[in-house]
Design a protein around this motif. Structure first.
Motif, short mmCIF file in Angstrom:
data_model
loop_
_atom_site.label_atom_id
_atom_site.label_comp_id
_atom_site.label_asym_id
_atom_site.label_seq_id
_atom_site.Cartn_x
_atom_site.Cartn_y
_atom_site.Cartn_z
N ASN A 1 0.82 -1.22 0.00
CA ASN A 1 0.00 0.00 0.00
C ASN A 1 0.85 1.27 0.00
N VAL B 1 -6.00 5.86 -5.49
CA VAL B 1 -5.66 4.53 -4.97
C VAL B 1 -6.84 3.58 -5.05
N ILE C 1 -7.19 -0.19 -3.26
CA ILE C 1 -7.21 0.13 -1.83
C ILE C 1 -8.47 0.94 -1.57
N GLN D 1 -6.81 2.85 5.61
CA GLN D 1 -5.56 2.24 5.13
C GLN D 1 -4.68 3.28 4.45
N VAL D 2 -5.34 4.17 3.71
CA VAL D 2 -4.59 5.20 2.99
C VAL D 2 -3.96 6.17 3.99
#
Ligand SMILES: [Zn+2]
Ligand SMILES: [Zn+2]
Length: 135
Positions: free
Chosen positions: A10, A34, A39, A44-45
């Motif tokens: 990621n 993303v 993703i 998460q980003v």
């Protein structure tokens, strides 16, 4: 030489997107890009962005709430950054000025506070915009 960090999948995807954009990127724009790479979760980003900032691969331009890829290969620190920002075309350049960093690393004000980090933003006109004005 570029220092190689072991980025997670990621982190690598996000770093590449910011790096290729060539300029500051807003969080929503990163999210949008993303998502196309699979993703989906904003958390998460954000987590990957935090980590990339921590290891100095990207920096945050606070006033624009945007992110840029680090252009100094020796910039492993996230606690001392300086940028010049053009008020017209919004071009952002990371400053790498030994004199400035030396001055700032010894900087003390008269309150006696000890500083641990700085994030400077200088505003003005870049050379291209300045030339346009003159002609
Ligand atoms: Zn940097
Ligand atoms: Zn400009």
């Amino acid at each position: 030489m570029q220092k190689i960090h072991n980025l997670s999948k990621n982190q690598k995807i996000i770093f590449d997107i910011i790096d290729k954009s060539g300029g500051p990127m807003k969080a929503y724009s990163i999210l949008f890009n993303v998502q196309k790479k699979g993703i989906k979760a904003p958390l998460q980003v954000y987590r990957a962005l935090d980590k990339l900032i921590e290891i100095g691969k990207i920096h945050k331009i606070e006033s624009k709430n945007a992110f840029v890829a680090c252009k100094n290969s020796n910039c492993e620190i996230s606690n001392a950054t300086a940028f010049s920002i053009c008020e017209k075309c919004e071009k952002v350049t990371e400053l790498n000025n030994p004199k400035l960093s030396k001055y700032l690393s010894n900087f003390e004000d008269n309150t006696g506070m000890s500083y641990r980090r700085y994030n400077l933003e200088f505003y003005g006109l870049c050379r291209r915009c300045d030339n346009k004005k003159a002609s």
